[in-house]
Design a protein around this motif. Structure first.
Motif, PDB file in Angstrom:
ATOM      1  N   ALA A 298      11.577  24.424  42.500  1.00  0.00           N
ATOM      2  CA  ALA A 298      11.976  23.794  43.762  1.00  0.00           C
ATOM      3  C   ALA A 298      10.791  23.750  44.705  1.00  0.00           C
ATOM      4  O   ALA A 298      10.003  24.706  44.777  1.00  0.00           O
ATOM      5  CB  ALA A 298      13.131  24.560  44.403  1.00  0.00           C
ATOM      6  N   HIS A 299      10.667  22.646  45.414  1.00  0.00           N
ATOM      7  CA  HIS A 299       9.634  22.499  46.432  1.00  0.00           C
ATOM      8  C   HIS A 299      10.302  22.068  47.734  1.00  0.00           C
ATOM      9  O   HIS A 299      11.019  21.064  47.778  1.00  0.00           O
ATOM     10  CB  HIS A 299       8.594  21.451  46.027  1.00  0.00           C
ATOM     11  N   ILE A 300      10.091  22.849  48.782  1.00  0.00           N
ATOM     12  CA  ILE A 300      10.623  22.542  50.115  1.00  0.00           C
ATOM     13  C   ILE A 300       9.459  22.091  50.985  1.00  0.00           C
ATOM     14  O   ILE A 300       8.522  22.855  51.231  1.00  0.00           O
ATOM     15  CB  ILE A 300      11.336  23.759  50.730  1.00  0.00           C
ATOM     16  N   ASP A 301       9.518  20.861  51.437  1.00  0.00           N
ATOM     17  CA  ASP A 301       8.459  20.266  52.236  1.00  0.00           C
ATOM     18  C   ASP A 301       8.880  20.273  53.700  1.00  0.00           C
ATOM     19  O   ASP A 301       9.577  19.369  54.174  1.00  0.00           O
ATOM     20  CB  ASP A 301       8.187  18.836  51.756  1.00  0.00           C
ATOM     21  N   GLN A 310      14.827  20.587  37.081  1.00  0.00           N
ATOM     22  CA  GLN A 310      15.536  21.485  36.162  1.00  0.00           C
ATOM     23  C   GLN A 310      15.595  20.799  34.807  1.00  0.00           C
ATOM     24  O   GLN A 310      16.396  19.894  34.582  1.00  0.00           O
ATOM     25  CB  GLN A 310      16.938  21.800  36.679  1.00  0.00           C
ATOM     26  N   GLY A 311      14.701  21.235  33.920  1.00  0.00           N
ATOM     27  CA  GLY A 311      14.564  20.531  32.659  1.00  0.00           C
ATOM     28  C   GLY A 311      14.078  19.109  32.891  1.00  0.00           C
ATOM     29  O   GLY A 311      13.108  18.870  33.617  1.00  0.00           O
ATOM     30  N   ALA A 312      14.802  18.153  32.316  1.00  0.00           N
ATOM     31  CA  ALA A 312      14.426  16.747  32.459  1.00  0.00           C
ATOM     32  C   ALA A 312      14.972  16.123  33.733  1.00  0.00           C
ATOM     33  O   ALA A 312      14.681  14.961  34.031  1.00  0.00           O
ATOM     34  CB  ALA A 312      14.922  15.952  31.250  1.00  0.00           C
ATOM     35  N   VAL A 313      15.757  16.892  34.486  1.00  0.00           N
ATOM     36  CA  VAL A 313      16.415  16.344  35.673  1.00  0.00           C
ATOM     37  C   VAL A 313      15.570  16.634  36.918  1.00  0.00           C
ATOM     38  O   VAL A 313      15.125  17.760  37.134  1.00  0.00           O
ATOM     39  CB  VAL A 313      17.815  16.951  35.847  1.00  0.00           C
ATOM     40  N   LYS A 314      15.384  15.612  37.722  1.00  0.00           N
ATOM     41  CA  LYS A 314      14.697  15.743  38.999  1.00  0.00           C
ATOM     42  C   LYS A 314      15.579  15.162  40.083  1.00  0.00           C
ATOM     43  O   LYS A 314      16.068  14.036  39.956  1.00  0.00           O
ATOM     44  CB  LYS A 314      13.358  15.005  38.981  1.00  0.00           C
ATOM     45  N   LYS A 315      15.779  15.948  41.159  1.00  0.00           N
ATOM     46  CA  LYS A 315      16.581  15.473  42.278  1.00  0.00           C
ATOM     47  C   LYS A 315      15.818  15.697  43.577  1.00  0.00           C
ATOM     48  O   LYS A 315      15.132  16.712  43.741  1.00  0.00           O
ATOM     49  CB  LYS A 315      17.934  16.183  42.337  1.00  0.00           C
ATOM     50  N   VAL A 316      15.962  14.750  44.486  1.00  0.00           N
ATOM     51  CA  VAL A 316      15.277  14.815  45.772  1.00  0.00           C
ATOM     52  C   VAL A 316      16.292  14.622  46.887  1.00  0.00           C
ATOM     53  O   VAL A 316      17.129  13.704  46.821  1.00  0.00           O
ATOM     54  CB  VAL A 316      14.171  13.740  45.877  1.00  0.00           C
ATOM     55  N   TRP A 317      16.229  15.491  47.897  1.00  0.00           N
ATOM     56  CA  TRP A 317      17.055  15.354  49.098  1.00  0.00           C
ATOM     57  C   TRP A 317      16.118  15.246  50.299  1.00  0.00           C
ATOM     58  O   TRP A 317      15.104  15.963  50.394  1.00  0.00           O
ATOM     59  CB  TRP A 317      17.949  16.583  49.305  1.00  0.00           C
ATOM     60  N   ARG A 318      16.449  14.371  51.217  1.00  0.00           N
ATOM     61  CA  ARG A 318      15.708  14.248  52.472  1.00  0.00           C
ATOM     62  C   ARG A 318      16.630  14.632  53.622  1.00  0.00           C
ATOM     63  O   ARG A 318      17.802  14.234  53.639  1.00  0.00           O
ATOM     64  CB  ARG A 318      15.154  12.839  52.643  1.00  0.00           C
TER      65      ARG A 318
END
Length: 396
Positions: A298-301, A310-318
């Motif tokens: 996880a990266h919090i900007d 998480q594995g092959a899954v990438k999710k982004v929240w703004r």
């Protein structure tokens, strides 16, 4: 903490703040700094006055009272500050029923139900204890204590009171951390955490009160946030038996500025906290956090964006407005599913341990978690001889 910018700079900062926090909060922040005596909100949604505030500075104005008014309307009873003008300007703007000239007058008001302590750091514990002695609901800003003796007294009061206590540490209530927790909770293996914090902090002068030993230094004023968040993350799994602490100082003459604190534990955790203030971001403090646990990265900007792989899954929240958890933290007395106070006790013990290391310019020590907790419980037992159970009548 910020240097004067001039009219054009101030306007530019207002625009930037609006882009990050929204116009309502940005304008409120500007009003908190200037407090023009003629300015008052046009409409009050009035509730039964039950909330009192001790400490009426900028944070109380731009954050605590802002979110209380936004969420529940004007339910403000009494305001107190050692600076009477601060108390009067907060009271006038937010529609408090009264300004008191002493904290006792505020605390003894029979209509008081919820006390918010937002004063200087060294006074947090004393005011919180007075509220708990009267069996009130107490929200106490961070740090909850700046000495071990204060923490013992506060936690004894917590155990004796029929009231409740909530701490002002807000990062655990940010949307980014809450979203991450759902994914870590679903992970069954008790793995180690790898956590990296890079904090670009405020520039403050050497004579600023944050640096005073009696106020806890910047370790309690600033670094405590990320110490507390680390303990919160550890509680998702299990707390380590020991934490080895290494500290590197850029300038031993100002040891609480520009330093790196590193943790390693028996659970194979590794944590790095870099706090630097060589130059201050235009919009104030900014934070970048990387967290790895099992197959989660996880990266919090700056709490404006969260990316989880998480594995092959990438999710982004703004997140807009930027969400560091202030609103949810401020509203703890009125909501359920709040964090366990034991987290705050442990994070404060660890913070004070590190504060002592910094004051002594120490670079490496081991914090034996269960030994420290056992010693703290022994201190609580000893304190009970000095401070017998409360004699105030219970609230009905």
């Amino acid at each position: 903490m910020n240097k004067p910018l001039g009219p054009s700079g101030e306007f530019k900062k207002l625009l930037r703040f609006a882009g990050i926090y929204g116009w309502s909060r940005a304008i409120n922040k500007a009003i908190a700094r200037t407090r023009p005596p003629w300015l008052r909100p046009l409409v009050f949604i009035r509730r039964k006055p039950a909330i009192s505030v001790i400490g009426c500075g900028q944070f109380a104005f731009s954050c605590v009272c802002y979110y209380l008014k936004k969420q529940i309307g004007t339910a403000f009873l009494s305001a107190f500050d050692t600076d009477g003008q601060q108390a009067r300007s907060l009271s006038r703007y937010y529609g408090f029923r009264e300004v008191t000239t002493t904290p006792d007058a505020l605390l003894n008001n029979p209509d008081l139900a919820v006390l918010y302590v937002v004063s200087n750091h060294a006074s947090h514990t004393a005011y919180a204890v007075e509220g708990l002695t009267r069996n009130k609901i107490v929200y106490v800003e961070k740090p909850v204590s700046v000495t071990r003796q204060q923490l013992v007294r506060l936690c004894q009061a917590v155990r004796q009171s029929s009231g409740q206590v909530f701490a002002g540490y807000n990062r655990p209530y940010s949307k980014a951390i809450q979203l991450l927790r759902k994914r870590v909770d679903s992970s069954s293996e008790a793995a180690g955490f790898s956590i990296s914090y890079v904090i670009n902090g405020h520039q403050i002068p050497s004579e600023h009160w944050y640096r005073n030993a009696e106020e806890g230094t910047r370790i309690c004023g600033n670094l405590g946030h990320w110490i507390d968040l680390t303990i919160h993350l550890f509680f998702w799994r299990s707390i380590p038996d020991w934490i080895d602490i290494q500290i590197a100082y850029a300038n031993p003459n100002e040891p609480d500025d520009d330093l790196t604190v590193t943790f390693t534990t028996d659970r194979y955790d590794i944590v790095s906290i870099l706090l630097t203030s060589r130059s201050e971001p235009f919009e104030g403090i900014s934070e970048f956090i990387n967290i790895q646990y099992n197959d989660i990265i996880a990266h919090i900007d700056d709490f404006r964006r969260l990316t989880i792989w998480q594995g092959a899954v990438k999710k982004v929240w703004r997140f807009w407005p930027k969400d560091v958890g202030h609103q949810r933290a401020v509203m703890q007395p009125f909501l359920e599913n709040n964090r366990n106070w034991l987290e705050v006790e442990l994070s404060t013990l660890l913070m004070l341990f590190i504060r002592d290391m910094v004051l002594k310019r120490q670079t490496g020590l081991r914090f034996n978690t269960h030994q420290e907790l056992a010693g703290f419980e022994a201190d609580l037992q000893s304190a009970s001889l000095l401070y017998p159970p409360f004699t105030h009548e219970k609230n009905s």
